[in-house]
Design a protein around this motif. Structure first.
Motif, PDB file in Angstrom:
ATOM      1  N   ALA A 137       0.423  15.365 -47.759  1.00 24.95           N
ATOM      2  CA  ALA A 137      -0.148  16.554 -47.123  1.00 24.95           C
ATOM      3  C   ALA A 137      -1.574  16.275 -46.637  1.00 24.95           C
ATOM      4  N   THR A 138      -2.349  15.553 -47.446  1.00 20.37           N
ATOM      5  CA  THR A 138      -3.719  15.200 -47.041  1.00 20.37           C
ATOM      6  C   THR A 138      -3.696  14.308 -45.807  1.00 20.37           C
ATOM      7  N   LEU A 139      -2.713  13.349 -45.789  1.00 19.85           N
ATOM      8  CA  LEU A 139      -2.602  12.477 -44.614  1.00 19.85           C
ATOM      9  C   LEU A 139      -2.232  13.275 -43.374  1.00 19.85           C
ATOM     10  N   ASP A 140      -1.269  14.213 -43.520  1.00 17.49           N
ATOM     11  CA  ASP A 140      -0.897  15.047 -42.366  1.00 17.49           C
ATOM     12  C   ASP A 140      -2.095  15.856 -41.877  1.00 17.49           C
ATOM     13  N   SER A 141      -2.866  16.410 -42.822  1.00 12.78           N
ATOM     14  CA  SER A 141      -4.043  17.188 -42.430  1.00 12.78           C
ATOM     15  C   SER A 141      -5.087  16.310 -41.747  1.00 12.78           C
ATOM     16  N   ALA A 142      -5.274  15.074 -42.273  1.00 11.18           N
ATOM     17  CA  ALA A 142      -6.252  14.167 -41.666  1.00 11.18           C
ATOM     18  C   ALA A 142      -5.821  13.757 -40.271  1.00 11.18           C
ATOM     19  N   GLU A 143      -4.493  13.522 -40.102  1.00  8.92           N
ATOM     20  CA  GLU A 143      -4.025  13.146 -38.760  1.00  8.92           C
ATOM     21  C   GLU A 143      -4.177  14.311 -37.783  1.00  8.92           C
ATOM     22  N   ALA A 144      -3.926  15.529 -38.248  1.00  3.96           N
ATOM     23  CA  ALA A 144      -4.129  16.698 -37.371  1.00  3.96           C
ATOM     24  C   ALA A 144      -5.607  16.855 -37.013  1.00  3.96           C
ATOM     25  N   GLU A 145      -6.455  16.649 -37.992  1.00  2.05           N
ATOM     26  CA  GLU A 145      -7.900  16.740 -37.727  1.00  2.05           C
ATOM     27  C   GLU A 145      -8.338  15.635 -36.767  1.00  2.05           C
ATOM     28  N   ARG A 146      -7.751  14.442 -36.928  1.00  2.00           N
ATOM     29  CA  ARG A 146      -8.099  13.356 -36.014  1.00  2.00           C
ATOM     30  C   ARG A 146      -7.655  13.685 -34.595  1.00  2.00           C
ATOM     31  N   LEU A 147      -6.479  14.301 -34.440  1.00  2.00           N
ATOM     32  CA  LEU A 147      -6.013  14.675 -33.110  1.00  2.00           C
ATOM     33  C   LEU A 147      -6.934  15.711 -32.474  1.00  2.00           C
ATOM     34  N   ARG A 148      -7.352  16.706 -33.296  1.00  2.00           N
ATOM     35  CA  ARG A 148      -8.286  17.718 -32.763  1.00  2.00           C
ATOM     36  C   ARG A 148      -9.609  17.091 -32.353  1.00  2.00           C
ATOM     37  N   ALA A 149     -10.131  16.200 -33.209  1.00  2.00           N
ATOM     38  CA  ALA A 149     -11.413  15.562 -32.897  1.00  2.00           C
ATOM     39  C   ALA A 149     -11.298  14.674 -31.665  1.00  2.00           C
ATOM     40  N   SER A 150     -10.143  14.023 -31.511  1.00  2.00           N
ATOM     41  CA  SER A 150      -9.954  13.175 -30.335  1.00  2.00           C
ATOM     42  C   SER A 150      -9.920  14.012 -29.063  1.00  2.00           C
ATOM     43  N   GLU A 171     -22.236  13.804 -28.586  1.00  2.00           N
ATOM     44  CA  GLU A 171     -22.444  12.907 -29.712  1.00  2.00           C
ATOM     45  C   GLU A 171     -21.811  13.476 -30.988  1.00  2.00           C
ATOM     46  N   THR A 172     -21.892  14.792 -31.122  1.00  2.00           N
ATOM     47  CA  THR A 172     -21.245  15.429 -32.283  1.00  2.00           C
ATOM     48  C   THR A 172     -19.729  15.248 -32.248  1.00  2.00           C
ATOM     49  N   ALA A 173     -19.147  15.390 -31.041  1.00  2.00           N
ATOM     50  CA  ALA A 173     -17.699  15.210 -30.894  1.00  2.00           C
ATOM     51  C   ALA A 173     -17.305  13.777 -31.208  1.00  2.00           C
ATOM     52  N   VAL A 174     -18.131  12.823 -30.785  1.00  2.00           N
ATOM     53  CA  VAL A 174     -17.838  11.419 -31.088  1.00  2.00           C
ATOM     54  C   VAL A 174     -17.881  11.180 -32.599  1.00  2.00           C
ATOM     55  N   ALA A 175     -18.855  11.728 -33.282  1.00  2.00           N
ATOM     56  CA  ALA A 175     -18.969  11.565 -34.734  1.00  2.00           C
ATOM     57  C   ALA A 175     -17.794  12.211 -35.462  1.00  2.00           C
ATOM     58  N   ASP A 176     -17.390  13.399 -34.963  1.00  2.00           N
ATOM     59  CA  ASP A 176     -16.240  14.067 -35.586  1.00  2.00           C
ATOM     60  C   ASP A 176     -14.970  13.238 -35.421  1.00  2.00           C
ATOM     61  N   ALA A 177     -14.793  12.606 -34.259  1.00  2.00           N
ATOM     62  CA  ALA A 177     -13.605  11.780 -34.035  1.00  2.00           C
ATOM     63  C   ALA A 177     -13.614  10.562 -34.968  1.00  2.00           C
ATOM     64  N   GLN A 178     -14.764   9.929 -35.132  1.00  2.00           N
ATOM     65  CA  GLN A 178     -14.868   8.779 -36.030  1.00  2.00           C
ATOM     66  C   GLN A 178     -14.618   9.188 -37.485  1.00  2.00           C
ATOM     67  N   LYS A 179     -15.141  10.353 -37.837  1.00  2.00           N
ATOM     68  CA  LYS A 179     -14.931  10.847 -39.189  1.00  2.00           C
ATOM     69  C   LYS A 179     -13.453  11.145 -39.440  1.00  2.00           C
ATOM     70  N   ALA A 180     -12.788  11.686 -38.435  1.00  2.00           N
ATOM     71  CA  ALA A 180     -11.369  11.989 -38.572  1.00  2.00           C
ATOM     72  C   ALA A 180     -10.559  10.703 -38.722  1.00  2.00           C
ATOM     73  N   ASP A 181     -10.938   9.658 -37.973  1.00  2.00           N
ATOM     74  CA  ASP A 181     -10.244   8.379 -38.116  1.00  2.00           C
ATOM     75  C   ASP A 181     -10.418   7.827 -39.530  1.00  2.00           C
ATOM     76  N   ALA A 182     -11.630   7.928 -40.048  1.00  2.00           N
ATOM     77  CA  ALA A 182     -11.886   7.436 -41.408  1.00  2.00           C
ATOM     78  C   ALA A 182     -11.094   8.235 -42.437  1.00  2.00           C
ATOM     79  N   ASN A 183     -10.984   9.536 -42.243  1.00  2.00           N
ATOM     80  CA  ASN A 183     -10.203  10.365 -43.181  1.00  2.00           C
ATOM     81  C   ASN A 183      -8.722   9.987 -43.165  1.00  2.00           C
TER      82      ASN A 183
END
Length: 393
Positions: A137-150, A171-183
């Motif tokens: 479930a955490t992975l699914d949530s992280a992948e959804a968050e990564r898609l939104r950030a992307s 720059e904030t959007a770029v940081a959010d996308a990187q954070k989502a990838d890390a999650n």
């Protein structure tokens, strides 16, 4: 001429005559006439014109069973007496079993501990599966968050090119996308660790199951050892002799004098020793009769069971001067109902077996092949004694 008495010339002959007379009188006084009397017990007679005579010993149908115990110990219980009837599996006597009971209790505890370990591993497996579900479930949530950030990153990058969005927001959007990838990477790693842990728990369960099987096998062996402290009747029959007492040490293994003897006594068998010089005249179809020693008027018909094909050296000698110690005998087994003949197990009886004349037997002698007949014939003979043999006199 005058004669004088001389001690040497006249006294010695007179003394000799007197002694001879006294000896004759003494012998005559002690001599009594012989009286012919009949023996107190008449000699057994044969009921057949032509017969073979043998000495038989009464034995159980199962033969005498010498009971023993596999493990020695102090006798703590004796459940039967000589003469008691017993059933198969009935306890006869027992030795001290405290050590064996303690071993059983210890092994039962080991089995319970192994079962508890399996339950613990199963509970851990259930919890680990919940952890895996949470990780998924955490992975699914992280992948959804990564898609939104992307998507935010792409949208703000396009707006920033047209100066519709400030640079800071991009720059904030770029940081959010990187954070989502890390999650996402972290969630995948957590899921992998959880799945690896479930594999470890599965291996632990197999190991625990093996330990449980080993503990159960040890418990079964301990229970077998405990069961061996009680000697049970192997067949239906009667106790013939008891050679142990409470508190005595019962030795294990084969003993010169068995701890207890028993056998099947319904019917009884007679093991007849037939001299090797007469074996060629004896046939299974011949009638046979046993006479009781001490009262030959008491007799009973016998039914043939089988031959013991191996001719053995004779063990019981009659003392006849014509009997040689190297005589060998063929043993034949006959049976009778205990109610028809008052003989005890181990008692000797005189057995008369009807046989053809020597001339007829010479033309058709009995060979050893009689004892090795077809299986069907042997079964017929055994069945015949169950339902009444036609050879019974």
């Amino acid at each position: 001429m005058t004669r004088y008495f001389s001690l040497t010339r006249h006294g010695v002959p007179l003394l000799a005559v007197a002694m001879i007379s006294f000896a004759g009188w003494s012998i005559a006084a002690k001599h009594t006439s012989r009286e012919v009397t009949l023996p107190p017990i008449a000699a057994p007679t044969s009921p057949y014109e032509e017969n073979v005579v043998g000495t038989g010993i009464v034995e159980p149908a199962s033969e005498v069973i010498a009971l023993a115990i596999e493990r020695g110990g102090v006798v703590t219980r004796i459940d039967v007496m000589a003469g008691d009837r017993v059933k198969t599996g009935q306890p006869l006597f027992a030795i001290d079993d405290r050590d064996y009971r303690a071993a059983v209790a210890e092994d039962e505890a080991a089995v319970a501990a192994a079962e508890a370990s399996i339950s613990s591993v199963d509970q851990s497996s259930i919890q680990q599966r919940n952890t895996i579900n949470q990780a998924r479930a955490t992975l699914d949530s992280a992948e959804a968050e990564r898609l939104r950030a992307s998507l935010d990153h792409a949208r703000y990058a396009e707006l920033a090119r047209d100066t519709w969005a400030p640079r800071q927001r991009l720059e904030t959007a770029v940081a959010d996308a990187q954070k989502a990838d890390a999650n996402v990477v972290a969630a995948k790693a957590a899921l992998a660790v959880a799945q690896q842990q479930i594999a470890v728990l599965s291996a632990q369960r197999k190991e625990t199951e093996a330990k449980l099987e080993q503990a159960k096998a040890t418990l079964d062996q301990a229970r077998v050892d405990l069961d061996k402290t009680v000697v049970k009747a192997p067949v239906d029959g009667a106790i013939l002799k008891v050679n142990l007492r409470l508190g005595e040490y019962a030795q294990a293994g084969v003993l010169s004098e068995s701890l207890m003897t028993m056998g099947s006594v319904d019917p009884l068998h007679v093991r007849v020793d037939i001299d090797e010089t007469e074996t060629w005249r004896v046939h299974p179809s011949g009638a046979a009769r046993a006479r009781l020693r001490g009262n030959p008027t008491i007799s009973a018909p016998l039914s043939f069971v089988r031959f013991e094909p191996y001719v053995l050296p004779k063990r019981s000698l009659t003392g006849d001067t014509t009997e040689r110690v190297d005589t060998r005998v063929l043993q034949a087994i006959y049976e009778f109902a205990p109610s028809t003949f008052p003989a005890f197990v181990g008692q000797q009886v005189d057995v008369f077996i009807a046989a053809p004349t020597r001339e007829a037997a010479t033309r058709r002698p009995t060979s050893g092949l009689v004892a090795f007949g077809p299986v069907g014939d042997a079964r017929v003979q055994i069945a015949g004694r169950m339902g009444g043999s036609p050879n019974r006199p």
